[in-house]
Scaffold this motif. Structure first.
Motif, PDB file in Angstrom:
ATOM      1  N   SER A  38       0.823  -1.220   0.000  1.00  0.00           N
ATOM      2  CA  SER A  38       0.000   0.000   0.000  1.00  0.00           C
ATOM      3  C   SER A  38       0.857   1.270   0.000  1.00  0.00           C
ATOM      4  N   TYR A  39       2.175   1.140   0.141  1.00  0.00           N
ATOM      5  CA  TYR A  39       3.090   2.284   0.121  1.00  0.00           C
ATOM      6  C   TYR A  39       4.040   2.242  -1.085  1.00  0.00           C
ATOM      7  N   GLN A  40       3.865   1.277  -1.976  1.00  0.00           N
ATOM      8  CA  GLN A  40       4.743   1.190  -3.131  1.00  0.00           C
ATOM      9  C   GLN A  40       4.444   2.301  -4.135  1.00  0.00           C
ATOM     10  N   SER A  41       5.405   2.556  -5.003  1.00  0.00           N
ATOM     11  CA  SER A  41       5.325   3.612  -6.023  1.00  0.00           C
ATOM     12  C   SER A  41       5.320   5.006  -5.406  1.00  0.00           C
ATOM     13  N   ARG A  42       5.925   5.138  -4.232  1.00  0.00           N
ATOM     14  CA  ARG A  42       6.057   6.439  -3.568  1.00  0.00           C
ATOM     15  C   ARG A  42       7.523   6.810  -3.350  1.00  0.00           C
ATOM     16  N   GLY A  43       8.436   6.013  -3.912  1.00  0.00           N
ATOM     17  CA  GLY A  43       9.858   6.306  -3.771  1.00  0.00           C
ATOM     18  C   GLY A  43      10.509   5.742  -2.523  1.00  0.00           C
ATOM     19  N   ILE A  44       9.761   5.004  -1.712  1.00  0.00           N
ATOM     20  CA  ILE A  44      10.310   4.462  -0.464  1.00  0.00           C
ATOM     21  C   ILE A  44      11.384   3.421  -0.760  1.00  0.00           C
ATOM     22  N   GLY A  45      11.130   2.522  -1.706  1.00  0.00           N
ATOM     23  CA  GLY A  45      12.117   1.511  -2.062  1.00  0.00           C
ATOM     24  C   GLY A  45      13.407   2.139  -2.567  1.00  0.00           C
ATOM     25  N   ALA A  46      13.286   3.154  -3.410  1.00  0.00           N
ATOM     26  CA  ALA A  46      14.473   3.841  -3.940  1.00  0.00           C
ATOM     27  C   ALA A  46      15.276   4.482  -2.803  1.00  0.00           C
ATOM     28  N   LYS A  47      14.589   5.080  -1.845  1.00  0.00           N
ATOM     29  CA  LYS A  47      15.289   5.711  -0.717  1.00  0.00           C
ATOM     30  C   LYS A  47      15.977   4.667   0.159  1.00  0.00           C
ATOM     31  N   LEU A  48      15.312   3.540   0.378  1.00  0.00           N
ATOM     32  CA  LEU A  48      15.936   2.478   1.180  1.00  0.00           C
ATOM     33  C   LEU A  48      17.162   1.916   0.479  1.00  0.00           C
ATOM     34  N   LEU A  49      17.050   1.656  -0.829  1.00  0.00           N
ATOM     35  CA  LEU A  49      18.190   1.137  -1.566  1.00  0.00           C
ATOM     36  C   LEU A  49      19.308   2.171  -1.631  1.00  0.00           C
ATOM     37  N   ASP A  50      18.962   3.441  -1.805  1.00  0.00           N
ATOM     38  CA  ASP A  50      19.973   4.511  -1.770  1.00  0.00           C
ATOM     39  C   ASP A  50      20.719   4.502  -0.445  1.00  0.00           C
ATOM     40  N   ALA A  51      19.990   4.331   0.660  1.00  0.00           N
ATOM     41  CA  ALA A  51      20.617   4.331   1.982  1.00  0.00           C
ATOM     42  C   ALA A  51      21.573   3.152   2.138  1.00  0.00           C
ATOM     43  N   ALA A  52      21.152   1.968   1.669  1.00  0.00           N
ATOM     44  CA  ALA A  52      22.009   0.786   1.766  1.00  0.00           C
ATOM     45  C   ALA A  52      23.258   0.955   0.905  1.00  0.00           C
ATOM     46  N   GLU A  53      23.086   1.458  -0.309  1.00  0.00           N
ATOM     47  CA  GLU A  53      24.230   1.672  -1.196  1.00  0.00           C
ATOM     48  C   GLU A  53      25.183   2.712  -0.621  1.00  0.00           C
ATOM     49  N   SER A  54      24.643   3.799  -0.093  1.00  0.00           N
ATOM     50  CA  SER A  54      25.491   4.837   0.520  1.00  0.00           C
ATOM     51  C   SER A  54      26.282   4.278   1.687  1.00  0.00           C
ATOM     52  N   HIS A  55      25.640   3.467   2.499  1.00  0.00           N
ATOM     53  CA  HIS A  55      26.328   2.857   3.640  1.00  0.00           C
ATOM     54  C   HIS A  55      27.487   1.977   3.149  1.00  0.00           C
ATOM     55  N   ALA A  56      27.220   1.150   2.150  1.00  0.00           N
ATOM     56  CA  ALA A  56      28.262   0.256   1.622  1.00  0.00           C
ATOM     57  C   ALA A  56      29.418   1.063   1.027  1.00  0.00           C
ATOM     58  N   ARG A  57      29.098   2.118   0.338  1.00  0.00           N
ATOM     59  CA  ARG A  57      30.110   2.944  -0.314  1.00  0.00           C
ATOM     60  C   ARG A  57      30.913   3.766   0.698  1.00  0.00           C
ATOM     61  N   GLU A  58      30.216   4.416   1.628  1.00  0.00           N
ATOM     62  CA  GLU A  58      30.865   5.372   2.535  1.00  0.00           C
ATOM     63  C   GLU A  58      31.441   4.729   3.794  1.00  0.00           C
ATOM     64  N   SER A  63      32.479  -0.872  -3.792  1.00  0.00           N
ATOM     65  CA  SER A  63      31.937  -0.405  -5.069  1.00  0.00           C
ATOM     66  C   SER A  63      30.985  -1.422  -5.698  1.00  0.00           C
ATOM     67  N   GLU A  64      30.846  -2.609  -5.077  1.00  0.00           N
ATOM     68  CA  GLU A  64      29.979  -3.644  -5.626  1.00  0.00           C
ATOM     69  C   GLU A  64      28.961  -4.110  -4.593  1.00  0.00           C
ATOM     70  N   ALA A  65      27.785  -4.446  -5.106  1.00  0.00           N
ATOM     71  CA  ALA A  65      26.739  -4.989  -4.240  1.00  0.00           C
ATOM     72  C   ALA A  65      25.992  -6.091  -4.978  1.00  0.00           C
ATOM     73  N   LYS A  66      25.601  -7.102  -4.220  1.00  0.00           N
ATOM     74  CA  LYS A  66      24.803  -8.209  -4.749  1.00  0.00           C
ATOM     75  C   LYS A  66      23.460  -8.245  -4.045  1.00  0.00           C
ATOM     76  N   MET A  67      22.518  -8.813  -4.730  1.00  0.00           N
ATOM     77  CA  MET A  67      21.247  -9.149  -4.110  1.00  0.00           C
ATOM     78  C   MET A  67      20.693 -10.348  -4.848  1.00  0.00           C
ATOM     79  N   PHE A  68      19.733 -10.979  -4.237  1.00  0.00           N
ATOM     80  CA  PHE A  68      19.147 -12.182  -4.816  1.00  0.00           C
ATOM     81  C   PHE A  68      17.654 -11.948  -4.971  1.00  0.00           C
ATOM     82  N   LEU A  69      17.181 -12.115  -6.209  1.00  0.00           N
ATOM     83  CA  LEU A  69      15.784 -11.879  -6.552  1.00  0.00           C
ATOM     84  C   LEU A  69      15.141 -13.209  -6.897  1.00  0.00           C
ATOM     85  N   LEU A  70      13.979 -13.470  -6.321  1.00  0.00           N
ATOM     86  CA  LEU A  70      13.268 -14.690  -6.683  1.00  0.00           C
ATOM     87  C   LEU A  70      13.034 -14.706  -8.191  1.00  0.00           C
TER      88      LEU A  70
END
Length: 122
Positions: A38-58, A63-70
């Motif tokens: 009910s909260y999708q398509s509001r940019g929440i996923g993009a912000k969460l992924l941005d936060a995870a990527e920033s944490h890994a980078r900073e 410089s690399e990240a993996k994830m597993f998608l069904l």
């Protein structure tokens, strides 16, 4: 710190989450990534992924990240590919010991396979 969680919150509840793990191979791995439908398509996923990527980078200087998608979630692959995550060809079976602990799948467990995605330019 080898693990990091980020939460997306509305004023009254958690509406999304992502987990970042520093792997032994020097790569970040993101998982447990979800946003309440009910909260999708509001940019929440993009912000969460941005936060995870920033944490890994900073914090981890990665410089690399993996994830597993069904594999069955072909509808999500376009979103991940636009974010720079590409299929590696590696497939991993779903951990059958987790069935029941995290919910009951709507397809047979033999059909549950993860595809590895990799982003090389965090």
């Amino acid at each position: 710190e080898e693990n990091k969680n980020a939460l997306g919150e509305s004023p009254t509840r958690v509406v999304g989450s992502i987990h970042a793990l520093l792997r032994d191979d020097g790569c970040a791995e993101f998982g447990l990534f979800s946003v309440d439908p009910s909260y999708q398509s509001r940019g929440i996923g993009a912000k969460l992924l941005d936060a995870a990527e920033s944490h890994a980078r900073e914090k981890w200087n990665l410089s690399e990240a993996k994830m597993f998608l069904l594999e069955q979630r072909k509808d999500l692959y376009g979103w991940y590919s636009r974010r720079g995550y590409l299929k590696t060809g590696v497939k991993v079976p779903f951990p059958v010991d987790a069935i029941g602990k995290i919910g009951k799948p709507i397809v047979s467990e033999e059909m549950l396979v993860f595809e590895e995605l990799l982003k090389t330019d965090l």
